[in-house]
Design a protein around this motif. Structure first.
Motif, mmCIF file in Angstrom:
data_model
loop_
_atom_site.group_PDB
_atom_site.id
_atom_site.type_symbol
_atom_site.label_atom_id
_atom_site.label_comp_id
_atom_site.label_asym_id
_atom_site.label_seq_id
_atom_site.Cartn_x
_atom_site.Cartn_y
_atom_site.Cartn_z
ATOM 1 N N TYR A 31 39.695 -26.094 -15.080
ATOM 2 C CA TYR A 31 39.329 -25.242 -16.211
ATOM 3 C C TYR A 31 39.636 -23.777 -15.939
ATOM 4 O O TYR A 31 40.223 -23.090 -16.788
ATOM 5 C CB TYR A 31 37.842 -25.431 -16.520
ATOM 6 N N ARG A 32 39.275 -23.289 -14.747
ATOM 7 C CA ARG A 32 39.458 -21.860 -14.461
ATOM 8 C C ARG A 32 40.918 -21.427 -14.466
ATOM 9 O O ARG A 32 41.268 -20.440 -15.122
ATOM 10 C CB ARG A 32 38.788 -21.498 -13.139
ATOM 11 N N PRO A 33 41.798 -22.109 -13.754
ATOM 12 C CA PRO A 33 43.204 -21.658 -13.807
ATOM 13 C C PRO A 33 43.835 -21.793 -15.179
ATOM 14 O O PRO A 33 44.671 -20.974 -15.556
ATOM 15 C CB PRO A 33 43.905 -22.571 -12.789
ATOM 16 N N ILE A 34 43.410 -22.796 -15.962
ATOM 17 C CA ILE A 34 43.986 -22.974 -17.295
ATOM 18 C C ILE A 34 43.548 -21.850 -18.219
ATOM 19 O O ILE A 34 44.378 -21.240 -18.910
ATOM 20 C CB ILE A 34 43.611 -24.354 -17.866
ATOM 21 N N TYR A 35 42.239 -21.537 -18.257
ATOM 22 C CA TYR A 35 41.828 -20.455 -19.156
ATOM 23 C C TYR A 35 42.320 -19.106 -18.651
ATOM 24 O O TYR A 35 42.590 -18.196 -19.448
ATOM 25 C CB TYR A 35 40.321 -20.468 -19.421
ATOM 26 N N HIS A 36 42.486 -18.977 -17.326
ATOM 27 C CA HIS A 36 43.033 -17.724 -16.800
ATOM 28 C C HIS A 36 44.478 -17.537 -17.264
ATOM 29 O O HIS A 36 44.884 -16.414 -17.613
ATOM 30 C CB HIS A 36 42.961 -17.725 -15.270
ATOM 31 N N THR A 37 45.249 -18.612 -17.301
ATOM 32 C CA THR A 37 46.626 -18.544 -17.795
ATOM 33 C C THR A 37 46.666 -18.235 -19.287
ATOM 34 O O THR A 37 47.443 -17.389 -19.742
ATOM 35 C CB THR A 37 47.361 -19.870 -17.526
ATOM 36 N N ILE A 38 45.803 -18.911 -20.055
ATOM 37 C CA ILE A 38 45.778 -18.721 -21.503
ATOM 38 C C ILE A 38 45.409 -17.284 -21.850
ATOM 39 O O ILE A 38 45.993 -16.676 -22.764
ATOM 40 C CB ILE A 38 44.785 -19.705 -22.163
ATOM 41 N N GLU A 39 44.449 -16.697 -21.123
ATOM 42 C CA GLU A 39 43.975 -15.346 -21.419
ATOM 43 C C GLU A 39 44.924 -14.248 -20.955
ATOM 44 O O GLU A 39 44.713 -13.088 -21.289
ATOM 45 C CB GLU A 39 42.612 -15.114 -20.766
ATOM 46 N N THR A 40 45.949 -14.631 -20.221
ATOM 47 C CA THR A 40 46.870 -13.621 -19.697
ATOM 48 C C THR A 40 48.286 -13.867 -20.226
ATOM 49 O O THR A 40 48.631 -13.426 -21.320
ATOM 50 C CB THR A 40 46.835 -13.606 -18.162
ATOM 51 N N PHE A 41 49.077 -14.596 -19.492
ATOM 52 C CA PHE A 41 50.495 -14.724 -19.828
ATOM 53 C C PHE A 41 50.757 -15.590 -21.060
ATOM 54 O O PHE A 41 51.756 -15.387 -21.760
ATOM 55 C CB PHE A 41 51.262 -15.274 -18.626
ATOM 56 N N PHE A 42 49.888 -16.569 -21.330
ATOM 57 C CA PHE A 42 50.156 -17.456 -22.465
ATOM 58 C C PHE A 42 50.019 -16.738 -23.802
ATOM 59 O O PHE A 42 50.534 -17.205 -24.823
ATOM 60 C CB PHE A 42 49.237 -18.676 -22.419
ATOM 61 N N ILE A 43 49.343 -15.586 -23.809
ATOM 62 C CA ILE A 43 49.258 -14.787 -25.040
ATOM 63 C C ILE A 43 50.656 -14.374 -25.492
ATOM 64 O O ILE A 43 50.904 -14.211 -26.696
ATOM 65 C CB ILE A 43 48.364 -13.551 -24.819
ATOM 66 N N LEU A 44 51.578 -14.201 -24.549
ATOM 67 C CA LEU A 44 52.973 -13.913 -24.910
ATOM 68 C C LEU A 44 53.498 -14.942 -25.898
ATOM 69 O O LEU A 44 54.086 -14.598 -26.931
ATOM 70 C CB LEU A 44 53.853 -13.920 -23.655
ATOM 71 N N PHE A 45 53.276 -16.225 -25.574
ATOM 72 C CA PHE A 45 53.771 -17.283 -26.455
ATOM 73 C C PHE A 45 52.996 -17.336 -27.764
ATOM 74 O O PHE A 45 53.572 -17.538 -28.837
ATOM 75 C CB PHE A 45 53.712 -18.644 -25.771
ATOM 76 N N LEU A 46 51.666 -17.189 -27.710
ATOM 77 C CA LEU A 46 50.853 -17.269 -28.924
ATOM 78 C C LEU A 46 51.246 -16.179 -29.919
ATOM 79 O O LEU A 46 51.287 -16.421 -31.131
ATOM 80 C CB LEU A 46 49.371 -17.166 -28.567
ATOM 81 N N ALA A 47 51.545 -14.981 -29.416
ATOM 82 C CA ALA A 47 52.024 -13.909 -30.289
ATOM 83 C C ALA A 47 53.429 -14.214 -30.789
ATOM 84 O O ALA A 47 53.748 -14.024 -31.980
ATOM 85 C CB ALA A 47 51.993 -12.580 -29.540
ATOM 86 N N PHE A 48 54.285 -14.686 -29.902
ATOM 87 C CA PHE A 48 55.658 -15.078 -30.243
ATOM 88 C C PHE A 48 55.663 -16.097 -31.379
ATOM 89 O O PHE A 48 56.397 -15.975 -32.363
ATOM 90 C CB PHE A 48 56.324 -15.670 -28.995
ATOM 91 N N SER A 49 54.802 -17.098 -31.264
ATOM 92 C CA SER A 49 54.763 -18.185 -32.232
ATOM 93 C C SER A 49 54.241 -17.736 -33.589
ATOM 94 O O SER A 49 54.523 -18.369 -34.614
ATOM 95 C CB SER A 49 53.888 -19.325 -31.700
ATOM 96 N N SER A 50 53.480 -16.637 -33.629
ATOM 97 C CA SER A 50 52.861 -16.170 -34.873
ATOM 98 C C SER A 50 53.804 -15.335 -35.742
ATOM 99 O O SER A 50 53.475 -15.041 -36.892
ATOM 100 C CB SER A 50 51.613 -15.344 -34.552
ATOM 101 N N ILE A 51 54.945 -14.948 -35.192
ATOM 102 C CA ILE A 51 55.904 -14.122 -35.932
ATOM 103 C C ILE A 51 56.985 -15.018 -36.531
ATOM 104 O O ILE A 51 57.580 -15.832 -35.825
ATOM 105 C CB ILE A 51 56.532 -13.058 -35.005
ATOM 106 N N GLU A 52 57.230 -14.845 -37.821
ATOM 107 C CA GLU A 52 58.172 -15.721 -38.522
ATOM 108 C C GLU A 52 59.443 -15.016 -38.969
ATOM 109 O O GLU A 52 60.462 -15.667 -39.181
ATOM 110 C CB GLU A 52 57.474 -16.367 -39.729
ATOM 111 N N ASN A 53 59.397 -13.691 -39.166
ATOM 112 C CA ASN A 53 60.620 -12.964 -39.503
ATOM 113 C C ASN A 53 60.538 -11.541 -38.964
ATOM 114 O O ASN A 53 59.471 -11.096 -38.510
ATOM 115 C CB ASN A 53 60.889 -12.976 -41.015
#
Length: 459
Positions: free
Chosen positions: A106-128
Protein backbone atom coordinates in the motif's frame (compact mmCIF):
# COMPACT_ATOMS: atom_id res chain seq x y z
CA UNK A 1 -17.77 20.39 14.86
CA UNK A 2 -15.00 22.65 13.57
CA UNK A 3 -13.68 19.74 11.50
CA UNK A 4 -16.90 19.05 9.64
CA UNK A 5 -17.03 22.10 7.31
CA UNK A 6 -13.37 21.59 6.34
CA UNK A 7 -13.85 17.88 5.69
CA UNK A 8 -17.04 18.55 3.71
CA UNK A 9 -15.21 21.16 1.63
CA UNK A 10 -12.61 18.56 0.63
CA UNK A 11 -15.29 15.94 -0.04
CA UNK A 12 -17.13 18.45 -2.25
CA UNK A 13 -14.03 18.88 -4.43
CA UNK A 14 -13.48 15.11 -4.49
CA UNK A 15 -17.06 14.55 -5.63
CA UNK A 16 -16.64 17.12 -8.42
CA UNK A 17 -13.42 15.44 -9.56
CA UNK A 18 -15.10 12.03 -9.76
CA UNK A 19 -18.25 13.47 -11.34
CA UNK A 20 -16.46 15.26 -14.17
CA UNK A 21 -13.97 14.17 -16.79
CA UNK A 22 -11.28 15.80 -18.89
CA UNK A 23 -10.32 19.40 -18.24
CA UNK A 24 -13.29 19.93 -15.88
CA UNK A 25 -12.10 17.33 -13.38
CA UNK A 26 -8.57 18.73 -13.62
CA UNK A 27 -9.88 22.21 -12.82
CA UNK A 28 -11.66 20.87 -9.71
CA UNK A 29 -8.50 19.00 -8.72
CA UNK A 30 -6.29 22.11 -8.97
CA UNK A 31 -8.88 24.28 -7.23
CA UNK A 32 -9.15 21.65 -4.51
CA UNK A 33 -5.48 21.47 -3.62
CA UNK A 34 -5.16 25.26 -3.82
CA UNK A 35 -8.01 25.81 -1.32
CA UNK A 36 -7.86 22.71 0.90
CA UNK A 37 -4.81 22.73 3.15
CA UNK A 38 -3.06 19.38 3.50
CA UNK A 39 -3.46 19.79 7.26
CA UNK A 40 -7.15 18.88 6.85
CA UNK A 41 -7.36 15.22 7.89
CA UNK A 42 -10.28 13.28 6.43
CA UNK A 43 -9.58 9.94 8.13
CA UNK A 44 -6.96 9.20 10.78
CA UNK A 45 -6.72 5.43 10.22
CA UNK A 46 -5.77 4.79 7.52
CA UNK A 47 -4.24 8.25 7.42
CA UNK A 48 -5.91 10.23 4.62
CA UNK A 49 -5.27 13.99 4.50
CA UNK A 50 -7.14 16.23 2.08
CA UNK A 51 -4.57 16.13 -0.72
CA UNK A 52 -4.43 12.34 -0.67
CA UNK A 53 -8.21 12.16 -1.01
CA UNK A 54 -8.09 14.57 -3.96
CA UNK A 55 -5.39 12.51 -5.72
CA UNK A 56 -7.24 9.24 -5.06
CA UNK A 57 -10.42 10.85 -6.43
CA UNK A 58 -8.58 11.85 -9.59
CA UNK A 59 -7.24 8.31 -9.87
CA UNK A 60 -10.70 6.82 -9.33
CA UNK A 61 -12.20 9.18 -11.91
CA UNK A 62 -9.67 7.88 -14.41
CA UNK A 63 -10.16 4.19 -13.60
CA UNK A 64 -13.96 4.25 -13.91
CA UNK A 65 -13.44 5.48 -17.47
CA UNK A 66 -11.19 2.53 -18.22
CA UNK A 67 -11.31 2.78 -22.00
CA UNK A 68 -10.02 6.37 -21.83
CA UNK A 69 -7.42 5.28 -19.28
CA UNK A 70 -6.15 2.53 -21.59
CA UNK A 71 -5.99 4.75 -24.69
CA UNK A 72 -4.15 7.55 -22.86
CA UNK A 73 -1.73 5.13 -21.20
CA UNK A 74 -0.75 3.80 -24.62
CA UNK A 75 -0.01 7.38 -25.76
CA UNK A 76 1.81 8.46 -22.58
CA UNK A 77 5.50 8.96 -23.51
CA UNK A 78 6.84 8.36 -19.99
CA UNK A 79 5.01 5.14 -19.15
CA UNK A 80 8.19 3.05 -19.01
CA UNK A 81 9.72 5.45 -16.48
CA UNK A 82 6.53 5.39 -14.36
CA UNK A 83 6.45 1.58 -14.41
CA UNK A 84 10.15 1.46 -13.50
CA UNK A 85 9.87 3.71 -10.45
CA UNK A 86 6.66 1.92 -9.35
CA UNK A 87 8.50 -1.41 -9.37
CA UNK A 88 11.45 0.10 -7.49
CA UNK A 89 9.15 1.61 -4.85
CA UNK A 90 7.29 -1.71 -4.41
CA UNK A 91 10.63 -3.49 -3.90
CA UNK A 92 11.60 -0.87 -1.29
CA UNK A 93 8.28 -1.54 0.44
CA UNK A 94 8.80 -5.31 0.35
CA UNK A 95 12.24 -4.89 1.92
CA UNK A 96 10.80 -2.88 4.82
CA UNK A 97 10.74 -5.26 7.78
CA UNK A 98 8.68 -2.85 9.92
CA UNK A 99 5.51 -3.26 7.86
CA UNK A 100 2.68 -5.73 7.49
CA UNK A 101 2.16 -7.42 4.13
CA UNK A 102 -0.62 -4.96 3.27
CA UNK A 103 1.48 -1.88 4.08
CA UNK A 104 4.46 -3.27 2.16
CA UNK A 105 2.35 -2.83 -0.98
CA UNK A 106 0.00 0.00 0.00
CA UNK A 107 2.69 2.52 0.97
CA UNK A 108 4.82 2.37 -2.18
CA UNK A 109 1.73 2.37 -4.40
CA UNK A 110 0.13 5.45 -2.85
CA UNK A 111 3.55 7.12 -2.71
CA UNK A 112 3.88 6.60 -6.48
CA UNK A 113 0.32 7.79 -7.16
CA UNK A 114 0.81 10.97 -5.07
CA UNK A 115 4.03 11.87 -6.85
CA UNK A 116 5.01 10.78 -10.35
CA UNK A 117 1.70 9.19 -11.38
CA UNK A 118 0.06 12.63 -11.24
CA UNK A 119 1.97 13.29 -14.48
CA UNK A 120 -0.17 10.68 -16.21
CA UNK A 121 -3.44 11.66 -14.50
CA UNK A 122 -2.98 15.25 -15.69
CA UNK A 123 -1.87 14.04 -19.14
CA UNK A 124 -4.98 11.88 -19.46
CA UNK A 125 -7.31 14.76 -18.50
CA UNK A 126 -6.28 16.97 -21.45
CA UNK A 127 -8.11 16.34 -24.72
CA UNK A 128 -7.02 19.19 -27.00
CA UNK A 129 -4.46 21.98 -27.17
CA UNK A 130 -6.95 24.61 -26.00
CA UNK A 131 -7.60 22.91 -22.65
CA UNK A 132 -4.61 24.50 -20.90
CA UNK A 133 -5.83 27.97 -21.87
CA UNK A 134 -9.31 27.04 -20.61
CA UNK A 135 -7.94 25.86 -17.25
CA UNK A 136 -5.76 28.95 -16.75
CA UNK A 137 -8.65 31.26 -17.68
CA UNK A 138 -11.09 29.52 -15.35
CA UNK A 139 -8.55 29.45 -12.50
CA UNK A 140 -7.87 33.19 -12.74
CA UNK A 141 -10.72 34.44 -10.46
CA UNK A 142 -9.76 31.80 -7.87
CA UNK A 143 -6.07 32.76 -8.09
CA UNK A 144 -6.93 36.44 -7.57
CA UNK A 145 -9.08 35.53 -4.55
CA UNK A 146 -6.26 33.47 -3.01
CA UNK A 147 -3.73 36.25 -3.65
CA UNK A 148 -6.00 38.90 -2.09
CA UNK A 149 -6.38 36.71 0.98
CA UNK A 150 -2.59 36.47 1.11
CA UNK A 151 -2.33 40.26 1.10
CA UNK A 152 -4.93 40.28 3.90
CA UNK A 153 -2.57 37.97 5.85
CA UNK A 154 0.27 40.43 5.33
CA UNK A 155 -1.69 43.54 6.34
CA UNK A 156 -3.43 42.08 9.39
CA UNK A 157 -0.73 39.56 10.41
CA UNK A 158 -3.62 37.11 10.81
CA UNK A 159 -4.85 34.02 8.98
CA UNK A 160 -8.29 32.97 10.26
CA UNK A 161 -8.48 29.99 7.87
CA UNK A 162 -5.16 28.67 9.15
CA UNK A 163 -6.24 29.26 12.74
CA UNK A 164 -9.47 27.32 12.13
CA UNK A 165 -7.51 24.31 10.84
CA UNK A 166 -5.11 24.46 13.81
CA UNK A 167 -8.04 24.52 16.22
CA UNK A 168 -10.02 21.80 14.45
CA UNK A 169 -7.20 19.30 13.97
CA UNK A 170 -4.86 20.33 16.82
CA UNK A 171 -2.00 20.72 14.36
CA UNK A 172 0.96 23.08 14.34
CA UNK A 173 0.61 26.17 12.16
CA UNK A 174 3.73 27.19 10.23
CA UNK A 175 2.16 30.64 9.81
CA UNK A 176 1.97 31.09 13.59
CA UNK A 177 5.44 29.60 14.13
CA UNK A 178 7.08 32.13 11.82
CA UNK A 179 4.91 34.92 13.16
CA UNK A 180 5.84 34.28 16.80
CA UNK A 181 9.47 33.25 16.38
CA UNK A 182 11.72 36.06 17.59
CA UNK A 183 13.79 37.65 14.84
CA UNK A 184 12.30 35.49 12.08
CA UNK A 185 10.86 36.79 8.83
CA UNK A 186 7.08 37.23 8.74
CA UNK A 187 5.62 35.04 6.03
CA UNK A 188 2.14 34.64 4.55
CA UNK A 189 0.55 31.37 3.47
CA UNK A 190 -3.05 32.22 2.39
CA UNK A 191 -4.88 28.87 2.01
CA UNK A 192 -1.82 26.59 1.93
CA UNK A 193 -0.29 24.76 4.87
CA UNK A 194 3.14 26.40 4.72
CA UNK A 195 4.45 29.84 3.64
CA UNK A 196 7.32 28.32 1.65
CA UNK A 197 4.86 26.10 -0.25
CA UNK A 198 2.70 29.15 -0.89
CA UNK A 199 5.66 31.04 -2.31
CA UNK A 200 6.43 28.13 -4.62
CA UNK A 201 2.81 27.95 -5.84
CA UNK A 202 2.96 31.69 -6.61
CA UNK A 203 6.22 31.15 -8.50
CA UNK A 204 4.78 28.34 -10.65
CA UNK A 205 1.58 30.21 -11.46
CA UNK A 206 3.45 33.46 -12.19
CA UNK A 207 5.70 31.58 -14.63
CA UNK A 208 2.68 30.18 -16.46
CA UNK A 209 0.81 33.49 -16.62
CA UNK A 210 3.86 35.44 -17.78
CA UNK A 211 5.14 33.08 -20.47
CA UNK A 212 2.11 31.18 -21.78
CA UNK A 213 1.77 32.35 -25.41
CA UNK A 214 -0.46 35.42 -25.44
CA UNK A 215 -1.80 34.48 -28.86
CA UNK A 216 -3.37 31.41 -27.20
CA UNK A 217 -4.35 32.92 -23.83
CA UNK A 218 -7.85 34.39 -23.95
CA UNK A 219 -7.56 36.55 -20.84
CA UNK A 220 -7.99 40.30 -21.20
CA UNK A 221 -4.73 42.18 -20.71
CA UNK A 222 -5.76 44.25 -17.64
CA UNK A 223 -6.89 41.07 -15.85
CA UNK A 224 -3.70 39.27 -16.87
CA UNK A 225 -1.46 42.12 -15.62
CA UNK A 226 -3.43 42.27 -12.35
CA UNK A 227 -3.05 38.52 -11.80
CA UNK A 228 0.69 38.52 -12.51
CA UNK A 229 1.23 41.54 -10.24
CA UNK A 230 -0.67 39.89 -7.37
CA UNK A 231 1.27 36.64 -7.84
CA UNK A 232 4.65 38.39 -7.69
CA UNK A 233 3.60 40.47 -4.65
CA UNK A 234 2.49 37.32 -2.83
CA UNK A 235 5.69 35.53 -3.86
CA UNK A 236 7.67 38.32 -2.22
CA UNK A 237 5.40 38.40 0.85
CA UNK A 238 5.91 34.66 1.37
CA UNK A 239 9.39 35.85 2.36
CA UNK A 240 11.18 32.66 1.36
CA UNK A 241 14.38 32.41 -0.62
CA UNK A 242 13.89 29.04 -2.34
CA UNK A 243 10.60 29.92 -4.15
CA UNK A 244 12.08 33.22 -5.32
CA UNK A 245 15.25 31.49 -6.49
CA UNK A 246 13.14 28.87 -8.30
CA UNK A 247 11.13 31.61 -10.01
CA UNK A 248 14.25 33.47 -11.18
CA UNK A 249 15.72 30.21 -12.48
CA UNK A 250 12.50 29.46 -14.36
CA UNK A 251 12.44 32.91 -15.95
CA UNK A 252 16.10 32.60 -16.97
CA UNK A 253 15.58 29.16 -18.54
CA UNK A 254 12.51 30.22 -20.52
CA UNK A 255 14.30 33.30 -21.85
CA UNK A 256 17.29 31.12 -22.76
CA UNK A 257 15.35 28.37 -24.55
CA UNK A 258 12.17 30.03 -25.84
CA UNK A 259 13.33 33.28 -27.44
CA UNK A 260 15.58 34.21 -30.31
CA UNK A 261 18.75 36.27 -29.80
CA UNK A 262 17.13 39.58 -30.74
CA UNK A 263 14.36 39.13 -28.18
CA UNK A 264 16.86 38.08 -25.51
CA UNK A 265 18.77 41.33 -25.95
CA UNK A 266 15.54 43.34 -25.81
CA UNK A 267 14.54 41.64 -22.56
CA UNK A 268 18.02 42.08 -21.12
CA UNK A 269 18.14 45.82 -21.86
CA UNK A 270 14.66 46.18 -20.36
CA UNK A 271 15.24 43.99 -17.30
CA UNK A 272 18.67 45.18 -16.16
CA UNK A 273 17.78 48.89 -15.67
CA UNK A 274 14.46 47.91 -14.09
CA UNK A 275 16.23 45.53 -11.71
CA UNK A 276 18.85 48.09 -10.69
CA UNK A 277 16.19 50.77 -10.14
CA UNK A 278 14.06 48.41 -8.04
CA UNK A 279 17.08 47.30 -6.00
CA UNK A 280 18.10 50.90 -5.23
CA UNK A 281 14.64 52.35 -4.53
CA UNK A 282 12.51 49.54 -3.04
CA UNK A 283 13.78 48.29 0.35
CA UNK A 284 11.76 45.07 0.14
CA UNK A 285 13.38 44.13 -3.19
CA UNK A 286 16.78 45.08 -1.78
CA UNK A 287 16.28 42.68 1.13
CA UNK A 288 15.21 39.80 -1.13
CA UNK A 289 18.19 40.22 -3.46
CA UNK A 290 20.59 40.44 -0.52
CA UNK A 291 19.06 37.30 0.99
CA UNK A 292 19.61 35.30 -2.20
CA UNK A 293 23.13 36.59 -2.86
CA UNK A 294 24.06 35.87 0.75
CA UNK A 295 23.33 32.18 0.15
CA UNK A 296 26.01 32.08 -2.55
CA UNK A 297 28.53 34.39 -0.85
CA UNK A 298 28.39 33.20 2.77
CA UNK A 299 26.17 30.12 2.66
CA UNK A 300 23.28 32.06 4.20
CA UNK A 301 25.04 32.85 7.48
CA UNK A 302 23.75 36.44 7.61
CA UNK A 303 20.09 35.54 6.99
CA UNK A 304 17.26 33.99 9.00
CA UNK A 305 16.57 30.36 8.19
CA UNK A 306 18.88 27.64 6.94
CA UNK A 307 22.54 28.10 6.11
CA UNK A 308 24.85 25.90 4.06
CA UNK A 309 26.62 24.76 7.23
CA UNK A 310 23.28 23.55 8.56
CA UNK A 311 22.67 21.64 5.32
CA UNK A 312 26.07 19.94 5.60
CA UNK A 313 25.20 18.93 9.15
CA UNK A 314 21.86 17.54 7.95
CA UNK A 315 23.59 15.60 5.18
CA UNK A 316 26.06 14.05 7.63
CA UNK A 317 23.27 12.99 10.00
CA UNK A 318 21.22 11.64 7.06
CA UNK A 319 24.20 9.60 5.94
CA UNK A 320 24.51 8.01 9.39
CA UNK A 321 20.83 6.98 9.29
CA UNK A 322 21.08 5.77 5.70
CA UNK A 323 23.89 3.38 6.63
CA UNK A 324 21.31 1.26 8.47
CA UNK A 325 20.25 0.06 5.01
CA UNK A 326 22.22 1.89 2.30
CA UNK A 327 20.79 -0.06 -0.66
CA UNK A 328 17.04 -0.15 0.03
CA UNK A 329 16.75 2.54 2.66
CA UNK A 330 14.85 2.40 5.94
CA UNK A 331 11.42 2.48 4.26
CA UNK A 332 8.69 4.98 3.51
CA UNK A 333 7.53 7.12 6.47
CA UNK A 334 10.58 6.06 8.51
CA UNK A 335 11.28 9.70 9.39
CA UNK A 336 7.79 10.29 10.78
CA UNK A 337 7.37 6.95 12.53
CA UNK A 338 10.78 5.78 13.71
CA UNK A 339 12.41 9.14 14.29
CA UNK A 340 9.22 10.49 15.86
CA UNK A 341 9.25 13.58 13.67
CA UNK A 342 5.59 14.23 14.40
CA UNK A 343 6.23 14.33 18.14
CA UNK A 344 8.06 16.72 20.43
CA UNK A 345 10.76 14.19 21.33
CA UNK A 346 12.66 13.78 18.07
CA UNK A 347 15.80 11.77 17.51
CA UNK A 348 18.52 13.60 15.60
CA UNK A 349 16.48 16.82 15.83
CA UNK A 350 19.51 19.00 16.51
CA UNK A 351 21.37 17.61 13.52
CA UNK A 352 18.58 17.34 10.95
CA UNK A 353 16.53 20.41 11.84
CA UNK A 354 13.72 19.80 9.40
CA UNK A 355 15.11 17.50 6.65
CA UNK A 356 15.42 20.51 4.37
CA UNK A 357 16.21 18.65 1.18
CA UNK A 358 14.50 15.89 -0.78
CA UNK A 359 17.85 14.17 -1.17
CA UNK A 360 18.04 13.67 2.62
CA UNK A 361 14.64 11.96 2.63
CA UNK A 362 15.60 9.74 -0.33
CA UNK A 363 18.89 8.85 1.32
CA UNK A 364 17.23 7.82 4.60
CA UNK A 365 14.01 6.22 3.35
CA UNK A 366 14.74 4.76 -0.11
CA UNK A 367 18.51 4.31 -0.18
CA UNK A 368 20.66 4.06 -3.27
CA UNK A 369 18.02 2.37 -5.44
CA UNK A 370 15.50 5.12 -4.67
CA UNK A 371 17.99 7.83 -5.56
CA UNK A 372 18.86 6.09 -8.85
CA UNK A 373 15.16 5.60 -9.69
CA UNK A 374 14.38 9.28 -9.05
CA UNK A 375 17.41 10.39 -11.04
CA UNK A 376 16.34 8.13 -13.92
CA UNK A 377 12.77 9.43 -14.14
CA UNK A 378 13.75 13.10 -13.88
CA UNK A 379 16.37 12.62 -16.59
CA UNK A 380 13.78 10.91 -18.80
CA UNK A 381 11.36 13.84 -18.33
CA UNK A 382 14.04 16.44 -19.13
CA UNK A 383 15.31 14.42 -22.10
CA UNK A 384 11.79 14.15 -23.53
CA UNK A 385 11.19 17.90 -23.16
CA UNK A 386 14.47 18.85 -24.84
CA UNK A 387 13.54 16.63 -27.80
CA UNK A 388 10.24 18.50 -28.04
CA UNK A 389 11.97 21.88 -28.38
CA UNK A 390 12.09 21.39 -32.14
CA UNK A 391 8.28 21.04 -32.29
CA UNK A 392 7.17 23.73 -29.84
CA UNK A 393 9.94 25.88 -28.46
CA UNK A 394 7.84 27.97 -26.09
CA UNK A 395 5.83 25.23 -24.35
CA UNK A 396 8.77 22.85 -24.05
CA UNK A 397 10.83 25.68 -22.50
CA UNK A 398 8.05 26.38 -19.97
CA UNK A 399 7.91 22.68 -19.07
CA UNK A 400 11.72 22.48 -18.72
CA UNK A 401 11.54 25.53 -16.47
CA UNK A 402 8.84 23.95 -14.28
CA UNK A 403 10.86 20.75 -13.87
CA UNK A 404 13.97 22.76 -13.00
CA UNK A 405 12.03 24.96 -10.57
CA UNK A 406 10.63 21.88 -8.85
CA UNK A 407 14.06 20.26 -8.56
CA UNK A 408 15.78 23.31 -7.12
CA UNK A 409 12.88 23.80 -4.70
CA UNK A 410 12.79 20.24 -3.35
CA UNK A 411 16.58 20.00 -3.14
CA UNK A 412 16.77 23.31 -1.27
CA UNK A 413 13.71 23.01 0.95
CA UNK A 414 12.11 19.58 0.76
CA UNK A 415 8.94 18.68 -1.11
CA UNK A 416 6.50 20.55 1.20
CA UNK A 417 3.41 19.49 -0.81
CA UNK A 418 4.87 20.82 -4.05
CA UNK A 419 4.31 17.58 -5.99
CA UNK A 420 0.70 18.29 -6.92
CA UNK A 421 1.06 21.65 -8.63
CA UNK A 422 4.37 20.69 -10.28
CA UNK A 423 3.41 17.29 -11.69
CA UNK A 424 -0.05 18.53 -12.72
CA UNK A 425 1.17 21.34 -14.95
CA UNK A 426 4.14 19.37 -16.28
CA UNK A 427 1.75 16.54 -17.18
CA UNK A 428 -0.60 19.01 -18.90
CA UNK A 429 2.25 20.47 -20.95
CA UNK A 430 3.46 17.00 -21.97
CA UNK A 431 -0.03 16.18 -23.29
CA UNK A 432 -0.27 19.47 -25.20
CA UNK A 433 3.13 18.77 -26.76
CA UNK A 434 1.93 15.31 -27.81
CA UNK A 435 -1.24 16.80 -29.28
CA UNK A 436 0.88 19.34 -31.16
CA UNK A 437 2.86 16.42 -32.59
CA UNK A 438 -0.38 14.75 -33.70
CA UNK A 439 -1.61 17.97 -35.31
CA UNK A 440 1.78 18.42 -36.96
CA UNK A 441 1.61 14.94 -38.54
CA UNK A 442 -1.99 15.44 -39.66
CA UNK A 443 -1.31 18.82 -41.26
CA UNK A 444 1.85 17.53 -42.88
CA UNK A 445 0.07 14.57 -44.41
CA UNK A 446 -2.71 16.80 -45.77
CA UNK A 447 -0.89 20.00 -46.80
CA UNK A 448 2.80 19.34 -46.35
CA UNK A 449 2.94 22.13 -43.76
CA UNK A 450 2.67 22.44 -40.00
CA UNK A 451 1.08 25.24 -38.01
CA UNK A 452 1.55 24.63 -34.27
CA UNK A 453 -1.30 26.28 -32.37
CA UNK A 454 0.57 27.25 -29.24
CA UNK A 455 3.95 28.32 -30.53
CA UNK A 456 3.28 31.99 -29.88
CA UNK A 457 5.22 34.97 -31.17
CA UNK A 458 8.87 34.39 -30.34
CA UNK A 459 10.27 37.50 -31.99
Amino acid sequence: MEKLPLILLTIFFSFQIIRHKGRNRLFWFIAGFLLCSSRIIIVTSPYIPSHRLLVFSLMFSELIRFRSFKLNWEKFPLKKSIVFITIVYILIGLMDQRLSTFLKLYRPIYHTIETFFILFLAFSSIENTKDLNWIIKRLTPLVIFIMLFGIFNFITKQNPYDQLISSAFSSESAFEVYKNRAGDRFRINSFTDHPITYGYICAVLATLYIFFPKSSLTIKKPLLVTTITLLIINLLFSNSRSPLLAFLLGVALIITFAFNLKTKFKLMFLAIPLFILSYLTIPFINEKVDAITDVFLTGGENQEGSSMDMRYTQLAASYVLAMNNPIWGNGFAYIQEDLGWNSEDREYSSELRGFESYIFVLLIETGLVGIIANLTIFLSIISYLFKKKRENQRLSAIAIALVSMFLIFILATGTLNSWLISMTFIGILIKVLELEKHDHNQNKSVTGNCYPRLQGNLS
